[in-house]
Design a protein around this motif. Sequence first.
Motif, short mmCIF file in Angstrom:
data_model
loop_
_atom_site.label_atom_id
_atom_site.label_comp_id
_atom_site.label_asym_id
_atom_site.label_seq_id
_atom_site.Cartn_x
_atom_site.Cartn_y
_atom_site.Cartn_z
N TYR A 263 10.23 -11.20 4.83
CA TYR A 263 11.69 -11.15 4.89
C TYR A 263 12.19 -10.05 5.83
O TYR A 263 13.39 -9.80 5.92
N GLY A 264 11.28 -9.39 6.52
CA GLY A 264 11.66 -8.35 7.46
C GLY A 264 12.15 -7.07 6.81
O GLY A 264 13.01 -6.38 7.36
N LEU A 265 11.58 -6.72 5.65
CA LEU A 265 12.06 -5.57 4.88
C LEU A 265 11.16 -4.33 4.99
O LEU A 265 11.47 -3.32 4.38
N LEU A 266 10.08 -4.42 5.75
CA LEU A 266 9.20 -3.26 5.91
C LEU A 266 9.25 -2.75 7.35
O LEU A 266 9.38 -3.55 8.29
N PRO A 267 9.15 -1.44 7.54
CA PRO A 267 9.07 -0.90 8.91
C PRO A 267 7.85 -1.48 9.62
O PRO A 267 6.85 -1.84 9.00
N GLU A 268 7.94 -1.60 10.93
CA GLU A 268 6.86 -2.18 11.71
C GLU A 268 5.55 -1.42 11.51
O GLU A 268 5.50 -0.20 11.60
N GLY A 269 4.47 -2.14 11.21
CA GLY A 269 3.15 -1.54 11.03
C GLY A 269 2.92 -0.98 9.64
O GLY A 269 1.81 -0.53 9.32
N ASP A 270 3.94 -1.02 8.76
CA ASP A 270 3.81 -0.41 7.43
C ASP A 270 2.81 -1.17 6.56
O ASP A 270 2.01 -0.56 5.85
N LEU A 271 2.85 -2.49 6.59
CA LEU A 271 1.95 -3.29 5.75
C LEU A 271 0.50 -3.06 6.14
O LEU A 271 -0.36 -2.90 5.28
N GLU A 272 0.23 -3.02 7.44
CA GLU A 272 -1.14 -2.79 7.90
C GLU A 272 -1.65 -1.43 7.42
O GLU A 272 -2.81 -1.28 7.03
N GLN A 273 -0.77 -0.43 7.44
CA GLN A 273 -1.13 0.90 6.97
C GLN A 273 -1.44 0.89 5.48
O GLN A 273 -2.39 1.53 5.02
N LEU A 274 -0.63 0.15 4.71
CA LEU A 274 -0.85 0.07 3.27
C LEU A 274 -2.18 -0.61 2.94
O LEU A 274 -2.89 -0.18 2.03
N LEU A 275 -2.50 -1.65 3.68
CA LEU A 275 -3.73 -2.39 3.42
C LEU A 275 -4.97 -1.55 3.70
O LEU A 275 -6.02 -1.75 3.10
N LYS A 276 -4.85 -0.58 4.60
CA LYS A 276 -5.98 0.29 4.93
C LYS A 276 -6.02 1.56 4.08
O LYS A 276 -7.05 2.23 4.01
N SER A 277 -4.91 1.88 3.44
CA SER A 277 -4.79 3.13 2.69
C SER A 277 -5.35 2.99 1.28
O SER A 277 -5.42 1.90 0.72
N GLU A 278 -5.74 4.13 0.71
CA GLU A 278 -6.22 4.17 -0.67
C GLU A 278 -5.03 4.17 -1.62
O GLU A 278 -4.17 5.04 -1.56
N GLY A 279 -4.96 3.17 -2.48
CA GLY A 279 -3.84 3.04 -3.40
C GLY A 279 -4.14 3.60 -4.78
O GLY A 279 -5.30 3.66 -5.21
N LYS A 280 -3.08 4.02 -5.47
CA LYS A 280 -3.20 4.52 -6.83
C LYS A 280 -2.18 3.81 -7.70
O LYS A 280 -1.06 3.54 -7.26
N ALA A 281 -2.56 3.52 -8.95
CA ALA A 281 -1.66 2.87 -9.89
C ALA A 281 -1.80 3.56 -11.24
O ALA A 281 -2.90 3.62 -11.79
N GLU A 282 -0.70 4.06 -11.76
CA GLU A 282 -0.72 4.79 -13.03
C GLU A 282 0.29 4.18 -14.00
O GLU A 282 1.46 3.97 -13.63
#
Length: 238
Positions: free
Chosen positions: A98-117
């Motif tokens: 829907y065009g709601l993320l800054p450019e390149g943000d999703l790719e960065q998230l997919l490569k980053s270590e995520g945490k869920a609490e």
Amino acid sequence: MKRLKNYTLLLSAFTFIILGAALPYLTSQMQDTQISRAQIKMELNTVNLTLRQESDVWPVLQLMSKTHGESPWAGETVLTKADASEAALAVFETMEQYGLLPEGDLEQLLKSEGKAEPQLLVGEDGNSALIWACTWDDSPWTLITLDDATGKAVRTLTGSAGTDESIQTDSGIEEDVYIQMEKWASFLQDYYDVEWTETKVIDSGRTAFVMCFSSKDGAIEYELNLEIENGYTLFNYQ
């Protein structure tokens, strides 16, 4: 023969005495078993009722948008940490469409270590819900909160803080911000399966909105907060 009869009478009397002494204990055990079964049944009914109530994400959305408290939760949850992280990325993948993320943000998230609490969300009125706070090491300004029962997003922060974009003019909010707001309205309408009815500007000198939705039958109305400012977007923050 008479002696045998006497022994039989004595044995019968002795048996009645033992049964009489044991009767209160047996009765108590039967009552305990019945109570235990009743409690198990009541607990199961309560769980089922709770799950039915929590099948709708809107109460959690509304609770999140009002004054509330959040604290770490160590009890049982519907989602696992892996489930929550996967659900969070799925939300961002949809937002990207829907065009709601800054450019390149999703790719960065997919490569980053995520945490869920897991967190316990408690409102001033005593209503509560379990939520998941999801973050990423390499994207400190990207946050998402999920409802534990449904896996739906109930709050997000996206963008890069400190990006001083000119999104306001002397006359109020620029056209680009309205375009972004309309993208959000379209996303939220589809994501929550509701109808977008109108958007109210909280302050003409700010980029803050109250977005109004209704259920498909028009019976229920909802309001969600959205703020777009200085390169980042806050959805459903108090």
